[in-house]
Design a protein around this motif. Sequence first.
Motif, mmCIF file in Angstrom:
data_model
loop_
_atom_site.group_PDB
_atom_site.id
_atom_site.type_symbol
_atom_site.label_atom_id
_atom_site.label_comp_id
_atom_site.label_asym_id
_atom_site.label_seq_id
_atom_site.Cartn_x
_atom_site.Cartn_y
_atom_site.Cartn_z
ATOM 1 N N PRO A 6 7.078 -6.390 -9.048
ATOM 2 C CA PRO A 6 7.646 -6.090 -7.737
ATOM 3 C C PRO A 6 6.732 -6.582 -6.619
ATOM 4 O O PRO A 6 5.506 -6.532 -6.735
ATOM 5 C CB PRO A 6 7.737 -4.562 -7.719
ATOM 6 C CG PRO A 6 6.800 -4.089 -8.754
ATOM 7 C CD PRO A 6 6.622 -5.194 -9.738
ATOM 8 N N LYS A 8 6.750 -7.306 -2.008
ATOM 9 C CA LYS A 8 7.400 -7.052 -0.727
ATOM 10 C C LYS A 8 7.698 -8.372 -0.023
ATOM 11 O O LYS A 8 6.811 -9.213 0.152
ATOM 12 C CB LYS A 8 6.492 -6.188 0.151
ATOM 13 C CG LYS A 8 7.125 -5.768 1.450
ATOM 14 C CD LYS A 8 6.204 -4.831 2.213
ATOM 15 C CE LYS A 8 6.899 -4.288 3.444
ATOM 16 N NZ LYS A 8 6.048 -3.293 4.132
ATOM 17 N N GLU A 44 11.898 -5.479 2.404
ATOM 18 C CA GLU A 44 12.423 -4.943 1.142
ATOM 19 C C GLU A 44 11.549 -5.421 -0.023
ATOM 20 O O GLU A 44 10.793 -6.383 0.096
ATOM 21 C CB GLU A 44 13.864 -5.411 0.914
ATOM 22 C CG GLU A 44 14.844 -4.834 1.896
ATOM 23 C CD GLU A 44 16.274 -5.226 1.582
ATOM 24 O OE1 GLU A 44 17.146 -4.383 1.808
ATOM 25 O OE2 GLU A 44 16.525 -6.366 1.117
ATOM 26 N N TYR A 45 11.699 -4.734 -1.151
ATOM 27 C CA TYR A 45 10.970 -5.095 -2.367
ATOM 28 C C TYR A 45 11.931 -5.762 -3.338
ATOM 29 O O TYR A 45 13.099 -5.391 -3.428
ATOM 30 C CB TYR A 45 10.355 -3.854 -3.017
ATOM 31 C CG TYR A 45 9.150 -3.355 -2.263
ATOM 32 C CD1 TYR A 45 7.865 -3.692 -2.664
ATOM 33 C CD2 TYR A 45 9.298 -2.571 -1.130
ATOM 34 C CE1 TYR A 45 6.754 -3.251 -1.963
ATOM 35 C CE2 TYR A 45 8.191 -2.125 -0.411
ATOM 36 C CZ TYR A 45 6.927 -2.469 -0.840
ATOM 37 O OH TYR A 45 5.833 -2.043 -0.139
ATOM 38 N N ARG A 56 16.714 -6.402 -6.143
ATOM 39 C CA ARG A 56 16.033 -5.609 -5.126
ATOM 40 C C ARG A 56 15.590 -4.303 -5.752
ATOM 41 O O ARG A 56 16.129 -3.855 -6.748
ATOM 42 C CB ARG A 56 16.971 -5.356 -3.950
ATOM 43 C CG ARG A 56 17.256 -6.636 -3.215
ATOM 44 C CD ARG A 56 18.155 -6.534 -2.012
ATOM 45 N NE ARG A 56 18.596 -5.218 -1.643
ATOM 46 C CZ ARG A 56 19.755 -4.951 -1.072
ATOM 47 N NH1 ARG A 56 20.587 -5.920 -0.819
ATOM 48 N NH2 ARG A 56 20.085 -3.734 -0.757
ATOM 49 N N GLU A 59 11.183 1.031 -2.417
ATOM 50 C CA GLU A 59 9.738 0.986 -2.203
ATOM 51 C C GLU A 59 8.969 1.892 -3.160
ATOM 52 O O GLU A 59 7.942 1.504 -3.708
ATOM 53 C CB GLU A 59 9.406 1.359 -0.761
ATOM 54 C CG GLU A 59 7.943 1.251 -0.441
ATOM 55 C CD GLU A 59 7.630 1.484 1.030
ATOM 56 O OE1 GLU A 59 6.449 1.417 1.373
ATOM 57 O OE2 GLU A 59 8.558 1.724 1.820
ATOM 58 N N ALA A 62 8.757 0.384 -6.583
ATOM 59 C CA ALA A 62 7.863 -0.771 -6.546
ATOM 60 C C ALA A 62 6.410 -0.317 -6.571
ATOM 61 O O ALA A 62 5.596 -0.846 -7.331
ATOM 62 C CB ALA A 62 8.136 -1.608 -5.302
ATOM 63 N N ARG A 63 6.065 0.678 -5.758
ATOM 64 C CA ARG A 63 4.684 1.167 -5.711
ATOM 65 C C ARG A 63 4.258 1.771 -7.052
ATOM 66 O O ARG A 63 3.146 1.535 -7.516
ATOM 67 C CB ARG A 63 4.524 2.201 -4.597
ATOM 68 C CG ARG A 63 4.586 1.596 -3.222
ATOM 69 C CD ARG A 63 4.311 2.637 -2.142
ATOM 70 N NE ARG A 63 4.579 2.111 -0.833
ATOM 71 C CZ ARG A 63 3.743 1.347 -0.140
ATOM 72 N NH1 ARG A 63 2.582 1.029 -0.653
ATOM 73 N NH2 ARG A 63 4.064 0.914 1.061
#
Length: 126
Positions: A6, A8, A44-45, A56, A59, A62-63
Amino acid sequence: MCLAVPGKVVATEDRDGTRMAQVDFGGVVKEVCLAYVPEAEVGEYVIVHVGFALQRLDEESARQSLELFEQLGLLEEEFGDAWGRAAEEAGAERPDTADQEPPAPAAAAAATATPTAAAAAQEGAR
């Protein structure tokens, strides 16, 4: 190993009819094709595999994925140490490794030699 990582989206553009993006992977920015997710917007991620954004991602997911990859050492494997590779290719030390053992005298001389001197040294070695 190849991962779908992932990142950004930090910039987008249309290039020759293809939507492209600059994607930040925790400080490493890469160019990514958005052909499969053209609706992706800055901020967006996206999940990226071999230069293509596949979907997509929110967040928080993704983190969490990035933290897990980092704990497992997979980000280093995937992205490597760009600064270290650049320093090595230039024959220089990384600033954060100054306290380590110095390079061998021949390597140090080659790193500081002028192009003409380096060429002469190589020619003399033949």
